[in-house]
Scaffold this motif. Structure first.
Motif, PDB file in Angstrom:
ATOM      1  N   PHE A 179     -24.976   8.703  44.304  1.00 36.02           N
ATOM      2  CA  PHE A 179     -25.720   8.696  45.671  1.00 36.02           C
ATOM      3  C   PHE A 179     -24.747   8.284  46.789  1.00 36.02           C
ATOM      4  N   ALA A 215     -38.159   8.889  37.656  1.00 35.46           N
ATOM      5  CA  ALA A 215     -37.210   8.446  38.647  1.00 35.46           C
ATOM      6  C   ALA A 215     -37.776   7.775  39.801  1.00 35.46           C
ATOM      7  N   SER A 245     -25.804   3.915  42.834  1.00 32.02           N
ATOM      8  CA  SER A 245     -25.845   4.884  41.671  1.00 32.02           C
ATOM      9  C   SER A 245     -24.707   5.816  41.715  1.00 32.02           C
ATOM     10  N   LYS A 282     -38.452   3.373  34.611  1.00 33.99           N
ATOM     11  CA  LYS A 282     -37.621   3.839  35.703  1.00 33.99           C
ATOM     12  C   LYS A 282     -36.392   4.318  34.865  1.00 33.99           C
ATOM     13  N   ILE A 283     -36.243   5.664  34.629  1.00 30.87           N
ATOM     14  CA  ILE A 283     -34.975   6.182  34.184  1.00 30.87           C
ATOM     15  C   ILE A 283     -34.270   7.060  35.301  1.00 30.87           C
ATOM     16  N   CYS A 284     -33.119   7.547  35.005  1.00 29.93           N
ATOM     17  CA  CYS A 284     -32.252   8.286  35.623  1.00 29.93           C
ATOM     18  C   CYS A 284     -32.802   9.521  36.218  1.00 29.93           C
ATOM     19  N   SER A 285     -32.763   9.692  37.590  1.00 28.03           N
ATOM     20  CA  SER A 285     -33.082  11.139  38.333  1.00 28.03           C
ATOM     21  C   SER A 285     -32.177  12.065  37.618  1.00 28.03           C
ATOM     22  N   THR A 286     -31.131  11.712  36.828  1.00 26.66           N
ATOM     23  CA  THR A 286     -30.409  13.274  36.076  1.00 26.66           C
ATOM     24  C   THR A 286     -30.582  13.117  34.598  1.00 26.66           C
ATOM     25  N   ASP A 337     -31.329   0.674  34.182  1.00 24.51           N
ATOM     26  CA  ASP A 337     -30.153  -0.116  34.740  1.00 24.51           C
ATOM     27  C   ASP A 337     -30.504  -0.431  35.824  1.00 24.51           C
ATOM     28  N   THR A 353     -28.621  -0.201  39.009  1.00 23.11           N
ATOM     29  CA  THR A 353     -28.976   0.437  40.220  1.00 23.11           C
ATOM     30  C   THR A 353     -30.023   1.328  40.542  1.00 23.11           C
ATOM     31  N   GLY A 354     -30.383   1.743  39.274  1.00 24.34           N
ATOM     32  CA  GLY A 354     -31.787   2.481  39.285  1.00 24.34           C
ATOM     33  C   GLY A 354     -32.959   1.372  39.552  1.00 24.34           C
ATOM     34  N   ASP A 398     -32.570   1.493  43.238  1.00 28.10           N
ATOM     35  CA  ASP A 398     -33.187   2.463  43.970  1.00 28.10           C
ATOM     36  C   ASP A 398     -34.629   2.762  43.866  1.00 28.10           C
ATOM     37  N   ARG A 443     -29.718   1.844  29.323  1.00 32.79           N
ATOM     38  CA  ARG A 443     -29.599   3.100  29.112  1.00 32.79           C
ATOM     39  C   ARG A 443     -28.749   3.617  28.102  1.00 32.79           C
TER      40      ARG A 443
HETATM   41  O1  LIG Z   1     -32.497   7.785  39.396  1.00 34.41           O
HETATM   42  C1  LIG Z   1     -31.240   7.553  39.976  1.00 34.41           C
HETATM   43  O2  LIG Z   1     -30.582   8.783  39.920  1.00 34.41           O
HETATM   44  C2  LIG Z   1     -30.457   6.397  39.871  1.00 34.41           C
HETATM   45  O3  LIG Z   1     -31.384   5.410  40.559  1.00 34.41           O
HETATM   46  C3  LIG Z   1     -29.925   5.849  38.776  1.00 34.41           C
HETATM   47  O4  LIG Z   1     -30.798   5.358  37.846  1.00 34.41           O
HETATM   48  C4  LIG Z   1     -28.455   6.012  38.522  1.00 34.41           C
HETATM   49  O5  LIG Z   1     -28.116   5.248  37.650  1.00 34.41           O
END
Ligand SMILES: O=C(O)[C@@H](O)C(=O)CO
Ligand SMILES: Nc1ncnc2c1ncn2[C@@H]1O[C@H](COP(=O)(O)OP(=O)(O)OP(=O)(O)O)[C@@H](O)[C@H]1O
Length: 427
Positions: free
Chosen positions: A413, A224, A410, A84-88, A11, A13-14, A17, A55
């Motif tokens: 964040f 992430a 995100s 790059k995936i989400c940290s959650t 995504d 925002t990810g 980041d 995602r």
């Molecule tokens: O990794 C994260 O938490 C953020 O970059 C994210 O992907 C939230 O969409």
């Protein structure tokens, strides 16, 4: 342009980041929105982060889009591609972390992929394969109420196995603490046992440095921003990137125009940030149900409200609401339908605000940001200074509307005063 590191972000925002983390750790980085048109003048960089919005789409669609991005990145010299995936670990039993990770591995000729969403700077740590969010197990954290992919299991080996064809192994903290050779040995052993991917523990940045050292020697990883930190530092240590002073200040040259915040994130952090901002700037709370049943009227009412206020200073327009209200709306209209309809409305509002002179835009929420950036047809971003961990100021490249500054936040964040802090850096 030859790049050292390629990334495909699930995504937008990810993506920003990760681009922020790579920049902070010494890599000149550009964030593209999809695969850029060949005519787009991109700066000379070490790393490219291709932002996709995959995602929460069907797994087949995500695999196809990631595959196209992978070929584009490899064609520009990327030896390693980080998914790059989400940290959650935002995903469902159908994907998309598992299917995309396996597809990228196949494109790179097979092998096992190291996977970790750990990002200690934002409180995401992994221990014995379990993800903790600010010290809470994932399934007890606010992510249990996520509007699109509620997370009900903190055991990522299990979560990943449910969405993968191959077996999933674990590289535990004792192997990580023993250093790169121990991690490599564990990865090889898991591969010999037939695993397609391995969740790696990481609690501190030094763990991610170890993991970065190992993964840099493999063609693909999934993780992430923490893994991005490890990869960037490993690249710098390898001497392939000259050490240079990171220069992000130029990216925030003033652009003028009006400033606005659009929020579609219903995450805890965003709800808190909105409550704080409401004490100091005008906030319009959209009626989410009307965005589904009478969108044109609700959008034009929002625009009239904004027009009357934007000259005087920044404004906020938010669809965000509590988990209870989200579930209530979803039970009547469906999760997918309500999410997408609200994204369509918030992105239409963002585009209309830009048409009315907004040049500085903060968007809260990954899906919300993706929809807004697509609607604005922004092709790429340069990375500016960091507002909060994981959120940089972005400067548009090749934007049809002219130069703009954006911040794509995100959901979880940023500190309580995030909106004021972001706007103060965007002139
Ligand atoms: O990794 C994260 O938490 C953020 O970059 C994210 O992907 C939230 O969409
Ligand atoms: N009032 C609401 N009711 C139901 N759904 C909503 C409401 N407001 C926003 N949404 C939807 O909730 C989803 C929020 O996802 P989004 O990715 O934008 O935020 P987030 O999950 O907090 O951020 P991130 O993915 O960066 O962690 C979007 O699909 C949005 O349209």
């Amino acid at each position: 342009m030859t790049i050292l590191l390629g990334s495909i972000a699930d995504d937008y925002t990810g993506a920003s980041d990760l681009a922020n983390t790579l920049t902070k750790n010494g890599l000149r980085t550009v964030q593209t929105v999809g695969i850029p048109d060949p005519s787009l003048p991109l700066p000379d960089v070490d790393a490219v982060v291709v932002s996709l919005k995959i995602r929460s789409v069907a797994a087949g669609e995500a695999v196809a889009a990631a595959g196209t991005a992978e070929r584009w990145l490899r064609g520009r010299g990327a030896m390693h591609v980080l998914y790059k995936i989400c940290s959650t670990f935002d995903s469902t039993d159908k994907g998309n972390i598992g299917p995309v990770t396996e597809a990228l591995a196949e494109l790179a000729g097979g092998g096992i992929v190291l996977v970790t969403p750990a990002f200690p700077e934002t409180g995401r740590t992994v221990y014995l394969g379990h993800l903790f969010v600010n010290g809470q197990p994932l399934d007890e954290s606010p992510l249990k109420d996520h509007p699109l992919n509620p997370m009900h299991d903190a055991n990522l080996v299990r979560v990943m196995a449910r969405q993968s064809r191959g077996a999933i192994g674990l590289i535990d903290l004792s192997a990580v603490a023993a250093g790169p050779d121990a991690v490599k040995a564990r990865l090889d052993a898991l591969r010999a046992d037939g695993a397609s991917a391995a969740i790696a523990d990481a609690v501190f940045d030094r763990d991610l440095e170890t993991l970065g050292e190992v993964t840099l020697r493999t063609p693909v990883s999934s993780g992430a921003s923490g893994l991005g930190l490890g990869l960037a530092r490993a690249l710098v240590r390898s001497g392939r990137v000259p050490s240079r002073v990171s220069g992000t200040a130029d990216a925030i040259r003033p652009v003028g125009g009006h400033a606005a915040v659009i929020a579609g994130s219903c995450s805890n952090a965003t709800l808190r940030q909105l409550a704080i901002a409401e004490q100091a700037m005008p906030v319009l709370r959209l009626d989410p149900e009307r965005l589904l049943t009478a969108a044109p009227d609700e959008i034009s009412a929002a625009l009239s409200w904004a027009e009357a206020r934007m000259e005087a200073g920044p404004i906020i327009i938010a669809a965000s609401t509590t988990p209870e209200a989200v579930s209530e709306l979803q039970s009547r209209y469906g999760r997918e339908i309500s999410g997408r309809a609200i994204e369509a409305a918030t992105s239409a509002i963002a585009a209309e605000l830009v048409a009315r002179g907004a040049r500085r835009l903060v968007v809260a929420g990954g899906e919300t940001s993706g929809a807004a950036v697509d609607k604005l047809a922004i092709p790429a971003f340069l990375i500016g200074p960091e507002i909060a961990p994981g959120v940089p100021v972005l400067r548009t490249v090749g934007n049809p509307q002219g130069d703009m500054l954006l911040a794509l936040k995100s959901g979880n964040f940023g500190g309580d005063d995030f909106f004021a802090a972001a706007l103060a850096m965007m002139r």
